[in-house]
Structure formats: C-alpha cells, structure tokens
Design a protein around this motif. Structure first.
Motif, PDB file in Angstrom:
ATOM      1  N   GLN A   1      44.396  68.164-122.027  1.00 28.41           N
ATOM      2  CA  GLN A   1      45.079  66.962-121.559  1.00 28.41           C
ATOM      3  C   GLN A   1      44.839  66.804-120.077  1.00 28.41           C
ATOM      4  N   VAL A   2      44.547  65.584-119.658  1.00 25.35           N
ATOM      5  CA  VAL A   2      44.245  65.311-118.267  1.00 25.35           C
ATOM      6  C   VAL A   2      44.750  63.914-117.927  1.00 25.35           C
ATOM      7  N   GLN A   3      45.047  63.688-116.682  1.00 23.91           N
ATOM      8  CA  GLN A   3      45.455  62.357-116.254  1.00 23.91           C
ATOM      9  C   GLN A   3      44.237  61.461-116.057  1.00 23.91           C
ATOM     10  N   ALA A   4      44.471  60.174-116.156  1.00 20.86           N
ATOM     11  CA  ALA A   4      43.398  59.211-115.928  1.00 20.86           C
ATOM     12  C   ALA A   4      42.747  59.461-114.577  1.00 20.86           C
ATOM     13  N   GLY A   5      41.418  59.402-114.574  1.00 24.01           N
ATOM     14  CA  GLY A   5      40.658  59.681-113.369  1.00 24.01           C
ATOM     15  C   GLY A   5      40.214  61.120-113.248  1.00 24.01           C
ATOM     16  N   GLY A   6      40.739  61.966-114.107  1.00 28.46           N
ATOM     17  CA  GLY A   6      40.394  63.380-114.062  1.00 28.46           C
ATOM     18  C   GLY A   6      39.100  63.686-114.780  1.00 28.46           C
ATOM     19  N   SER A   7      38.796  64.978-114.849  1.00 26.10           N
ATOM     20  CA  SER A   7      37.536  65.434-115.438  1.00 26.10           C
ATOM     21  C   SER A   7      37.777  66.572-116.420  1.00 26.10           C
ATOM     22  N   LEU A   8      36.901  66.661-117.391  1.00 20.88           N
ATOM     23  CA  LEU A   8      36.873  67.781-118.332  1.00 20.88           C
ATOM     24  C   LEU A   8      35.420  68.062-118.675  1.00 20.88           C
ATOM     25  N   THR A   9      35.143  69.310-119.017  1.00 21.44           N
ATOM     26  CA  THR A   9      33.826  69.671-119.518  1.00 21.44           C
ATOM     27  C   THR A   9      33.974  70.303-120.885  1.00 21.44           C
ATOM     28  N   LEU A  10      33.324  69.717-121.870  1.00 19.21           N
ATOM     29  CA  LEU A  10      33.306  70.270-123.215  1.00 19.21           C
ATOM     30  C   LEU A  10      32.060  71.136-123.382  1.00 19.21           C
ATOM     31  N   SER A  11      32.212  72.198-124.139  1.00 17.50           N
ATOM     32  CA  SER A  11      31.098  73.087-124.447  1.00 17.50           C
ATOM     33  C   SER A  11      30.964  73.224-125.956  1.00 17.50           C
ATOM     34  N   CYS A  12      29.749  73.418-126.399  1.00 17.53           N
ATOM     35  CA  CYS A  12      29.463  73.642-127.820  1.00 17.53           C
ATOM     36  C   CYS A  12      28.503  74.814-127.916  1.00 17.53           C
ATOM     37  N   ALA A  13      28.946  75.865-128.568  1.00 16.94           N
ATOM     38  CA  ALA A  13      28.119  77.045-128.771  1.00 16.94           C
ATOM     39  C   ALA A  13      27.581  77.040-130.192  1.00 16.94           C
TER      40      ALA A  13
ATOM     41  N   LYS B   1      39.436  57.957-118.876  1.00 18.86           N
ATOM     42  CA  LYS B   1      40.336  56.833-119.112  1.00 18.86           C
ATOM     43  C   LYS B   1      41.180  57.102-120.357  1.00 18.86           C
ATOM     44  N   PRO B   2      42.331  56.483-120.462  1.00 15.28           N
ATOM     45  CA  PRO B   2      43.150  56.680-121.674  1.00 15.28           C
ATOM     46  C   PRO B   2      42.389  56.357-122.957  1.00 15.28           C
ATOM     47  N   GLU B   3      41.477  55.398-122.893  1.00 12.18           N
ATOM     48  CA  GLU B   3      40.707  55.048-124.090  1.00 12.18           C
ATOM     49  C   GLU B   3      39.684  56.102-124.485  1.00 12.18           C
ATOM     50  N   ASP B   4      39.506  57.117-123.666  1.00 13.02           N
ATOM     51  CA  ASP B   4      38.651  58.251-124.035  1.00 13.02           C
ATOM     52  C   ASP B   4      39.392  59.261-124.918  1.00 13.02           C
ATOM     53  N   THR B   5      40.671  59.061-125.094  1.00  9.39           N
ATOM     54  CA  THR B   5      41.461  59.967-125.918  1.00  9.39           C
ATOM     55  C   THR B   5      40.954  59.968-127.354  1.00  9.39           C
ATOM     56  N   ALA B   6      40.625  61.151-127.856  1.00  8.41           N
ATOM     57  CA  ALA B   6      40.069  61.287-129.201  1.00  8.41           C
ATOM     58  C   ALA B   6      39.847  62.764-129.498  1.00  8.41           C
ATOM     59  N   ILE B   7      39.488  63.033-130.735  1.00  2.00           N
ATOM     60  CA  ILE B   7      38.949  64.345-131.075  1.00  2.00           C
ATOM     61  C   ILE B   7      37.442  64.262-130.855  1.00  2.00           C
ATOM     62  N   TYR B   8      36.910  65.195-130.121  1.00  4.31           N
ATOM     63  CA  TYR B   8      35.485  65.236-129.820  1.00  4.31           C
ATOM     64  C   TYR B   8      34.817  66.313-130.676  1.00  4.31           C
ATOM     65  N   TYR B   9      33.706  65.918-131.289  1.00  3.46           N
ATOM     66  CA  TYR B   9      32.983  66.807-132.189  1.00  3.46           C
ATOM     67  C   TYR B   9      31.567  67.053-131.673  1.00  3.46           C
ATOM     68  N   CYS B  10      31.140  68.267-131.783  1.00  5.57           N
ATOM     69  CA  CYS B  10      29.755  68.650-131.555  1.00  5.57           C
ATOM     70  C   CYS B  10      29.015  68.524-132.884  1.00  5.57           C
ATOM     71  N   ALA B  11      27.813  67.969-132.857  1.00  2.00           N
ATOM     72  CA  ALA B  11      27.045  67.792-134.083  1.00  2.00           C
ATOM     73  C   ALA B  11      25.592  68.167-133.842  1.00  2.00           C
ATOM     74  N   ALA B  12      24.945  68.643-134.906  1.00  2.00           N
ATOM     75  CA  ALA B  12      23.550  69.047-134.816  1.00  2.00           C
ATOM     76  C   ALA B  12      22.794  68.563-136.049  1.00  2.00           C
TER      77      ALA B  12
ATOM     78  N   GLN C   1      40.460  68.407-129.126  1.00  2.00           N
ATOM     79  CA  GLN C   1      41.238  67.242-128.723  1.00  2.00           C
ATOM     80  C   GLN C   1      41.122  66.994-127.234  1.00  2.00           C
ATOM     81  N   VAL C   2      40.855  65.749-126.874  1.00  8.33           N
ATOM     82  CA  VAL C   2      40.887  65.303-125.483  1.00  8.33           C
ATOM     83  C   VAL C   2      41.942  64.205-125.384  1.00  8.33           C
ATOM     84  N   THR C   3      42.909  64.409-124.515  1.00 11.23           N
ATOM     85  CA  THR C   3      43.980  63.441-124.319  1.00 11.23           C
ATOM     86  C   THR C   3      44.028  63.044-122.853  1.00 11.23           C
TER      87      THR C   3
END
Length: 124
Positions: free
Chosen positions: A11-23, A87-98, A119-121
């Motif tokens: 969870q992050v506030q609008a304007g913030g950053s996150l990095t997702l990783s997929c192993a 942004k709030p509209e980026d809120t979703a479950i994020y999936y890695c796919a191959a 989950q990204v909120t």
C-alpha cells in the motif's frame, strides 16, 4: 513448466513508488517472453507492460507510459516493474506472466504461466 513468484506489492499513497519483482524457475528464462498484467475488481485483466526475451522490445499500456518501467535480468531469472507516480487507479492485483517464445503478446490468453499475484493499493 515455469513457476513464477511475485513480490513487492503493498500500500502506498498517491505519488509514491513501488517495485514489483518476479522470480522464475523451470524453463530457461531467456526462452520466455514476459509481461505484467493487472486486474482491478470488476475489470478485465489488462497487460500493463511486456518485454521480449532480450529486452529488445518493450510494451506499455498508455495509462502507465512515462511512469512504469519494465526490466528483466536473464542471469537472475527475474523480471521487475518499477512503478512511479502511482495513482489510485493503479490499484489492482498485479500478475507476472510468461510465455514460451521470444516475443510478447498483450492478450492474457497467450500466456501459459502465471504467478499468484500481488496486491497494489494506492490511496489518495
């Protein structure tokens, strides 16, 4: 078979950053085209970003261009999604796919292998 494990959501506030990783494990990673999808409640799963086997080609959905960066490290068998100016509209479950093959598609049906999702909120 390919196994994918995502991490880095939160969870992050609008304007913030996150990095997702997929192993990834299983098939040689350099034989795979990779993508990040997301799915918000009541919406279809959409391809946010995708990358070809050698990072020579990358795709971004219009809504994230200039804010998200996809990358991969074949030696580490990993893929990343750097998300800035969230942004709030980026809120979703994020999936890695191959998918087997060198080049990506943007349709979920083209991908045989999926992670469990993270989950990204983004709060306003």
């Amino acid at each position: 078979q390919v196994q994918l494990v995502e991490s880095g959501g939160g969870q992050v506030q609008a304007g913030g950053s996150l990095t997702l990783s997929c192993a990834a494990s299983g098939r040689p990673f350099s034989n795979l085209a990779m993508a990040w999808f997301r799915q918000a409640p009541g919406k279809e799963r959409e391809c946010v970003a995708a990358v070809s086997w050698n990072s020579g080609y990358k795709y971004y959905v219009d809504s994230v261009k200039g804010r998200f960066t996809i990358s991969r490290d074949n030696a580490e068998k990993s893929m990343y999604l750097q998300m800035n100016s969230l942004k709030p509209e980026d809120t979703a479950i994020y999936y890695c796919a191959a998918r087997s093959g060198r080049y990506y598609y943007t349709l979920a049906a083209e991908y045989a292998y999926w992670g469990q999702g993270t989950q990204v909120t983004v709060s306003s």
